[in-house]
Design an enzyme around this catalytic site. Structure first.
Site: not given
Ligand code: ADP
Ligand code: MG
Length: 397
Positions: A42, A196, A353, A376
């Site tokens: 950053r 999720k 992230g 965010g």
């Molecule tokens: P970002 O930070 O890029 O927005 P998220 O935080 O929404 O992404 O999602 C990342 C998380 O999703 C990771 O920790 C990954 O392990 C989890 N994940 C992805 N697919 C699965 C799965 N099939 N079961 C459990 N966790 C999952």
């Protein structure tokens, strides 16, 4: 968002900074442990804007936050901790001003103002804080896209009181996002993964109205598969949100957006390193198994769709990429997107992230058209929400 009209935003290149005091909102909220600065990404990212102002004959007065001091001074969160690292990265001396009153006496070089969140008026976007900031400068430059989803005094309020323009980093970010969503080359695809559905309902709802194809992967795909009637056994899912998944699929249909779900999966009995795993069909997940990645057939199908698209916007890994081999699906798709990008067939924009971590683990981060490091703010943009910091720049033009 309701449309970032990039043409309506003035940038640093449109103004003469010569002889001006230039108030620059930057995001240098870097990790610090035991007074030692960790990842400097950053900080290096603001250098071009600061240098451009100095080269143009202006005086940069840097305004930033560090951590969450909640409106009062917290010694460990003083920005003075960053002064030397900043000077080193910029290659010029940086003076530190502990308060508004000390800015004037800090000389005519680069000035770094104390953590703006020490003031209770910053996060409240108080008029007197915005006014005090405006009094420090002749011109306001916002180079902090990653803080633009906040309507704070230093990101929004002050922009109404001074001529306000986008810094070089902000400009690059807005241009990349516009290429991906406001004004893309079609067909367009969004890839949404992650753990999720609940954290990304608004993202999904907005994207189905904007893109031609939407890949849903990762843990959130499990809830969609559940909604379609598959037994996903021990997989991470949100059964309560199965109706929401159905609604999203219905609105996608209305909007002519093709939703793509996995057609095969990689499953294991535990989410841990060294766990035994296998590839199986959707209807073949055993009761003690969980879905941890998309399968190889799905990779082939998704890659075909990528090949048909001109633009891809990506947020969220398609599997639990942190543990081998459950990153394979994400990595394979990321490599395909990188190759198509390098061949000139695809504009690829990614953010989030874990997404950035996954792309880097695949070794393709630098091969995408643009990778946003804003968390965010990037997600709120994908939700179609107006970002106050960007809206303030549009209003100023
Ligand atoms: P970002 O930070 O890029 O927005 P998220 O935080 O929404 O992404 O999602 C990342 C998380 O999703 C990771 O920790 C990954 O392990 C989890 N994940 C992805 N697919 C699965 C799965 N099939 N079961 C459990 N966790 C999952
Ligand atoms: Mg995350």
């Amino acid at each position: 968002m309701a449309g970032v009209e990039i043409d309506k935003i003035k940038t640093l290149n449109d103004v003469d900074v010569s002889g001006k005091r230039v108030l620059v909102r930057v995001d240098i909220n870097v990790p610090i442990r035991d007074q030692v600065v960790g990842d400097r990404t950053r900080i290096t990212a603001i250098v071009p804007t600061v240098k451009a102002i100095v080269d143009g004959g202006g005086q940069p007065i840097l305004v930033a936050h560090l951590g969450r001091p909640k409106g009062q001074p917290v010694a460990e969160l003083s920005l003075e901790l960053l002064r030397d690292v900043l000077a080193e990265e910029i290659g010029l001396p940086v003076a530190f001003a502990a308060g508004f009153d000390s800015v004037e006496g800090a000389g005519d070089g680069i000035v770094l103002l104390e953590n703006i969140r020490f003031l209770p008026g910053e996060e409240k976007n108080a008029a007197e804080t915005a006014r005090a900031l405006a009094d420090l400068g002749d011109l306001y430059v916002n180079d902090a896209f990653s803080a633009a989803h906040r309507a704070h005094a230093s990101t929004a309020g002050v922009a109404a009181l001074l001529p306000a323009v986008a810094g070089l980093q902000m400009e690059a970010e807005l241009k990349a996002l516009a290429m991906a969503l406001s004004n893309p080359e079609r067909p367009t695809m969004a890839v949404v993964g992650g753990a999720k559905v609940s954290t990304k309902i608004d993202v999904l709802n907005n994207l189905v109205k904007q893109v031609d194809k939407l890949i849903v992967g990762g843990g959130m795909a499990n809830t969609f598969l559940l909604a379609r009637g598959y037994d996903i056994a021990k997989s991470l899912a949100e059964p309560d949100l199965a109706p929401t998944a159905n609604e999203i699929m219905a609105s996608a249909k209305d909007a002519n957006c093709e939703i793509l779900l996995p057609v095969d999966v990689t499953v294991a009995k535990a989410f841990e390193a060294g766990a035994e795993y296998r590839v199986c069909a959707l209807h073949d997940v055993a009761e003690d198994e969980m879905i941890l990645d998309i399968g190889p057939l799905t990779v082939d199908v998704f890659n075909q769709h990528i090949n048909e698209c001109r633009t891809v916007l990506w947020n969220g890994p398609l599997g639990a990429f942190e543990i081998e081999p459950f990153g394979e699906g994400t990595f394979a798709l990321a490599k395909q997107a990188a190759e198509r990008t390098e061949a000139g067939h695809l504009v690829s924009v990614a953010g989030g992230g874990d997404t950035v971590a996954a792309l880097n683990a695949a070794g393709v981060g630098a091969r995408f058209t643009y990778v946003s490091t804003a968390g965010g703010a990037f997600l709120e943009y994908l939700e179609g929400r107006e970002l106050p910091g960007v809206a303030a720049l549009m209003a100023s033009a």
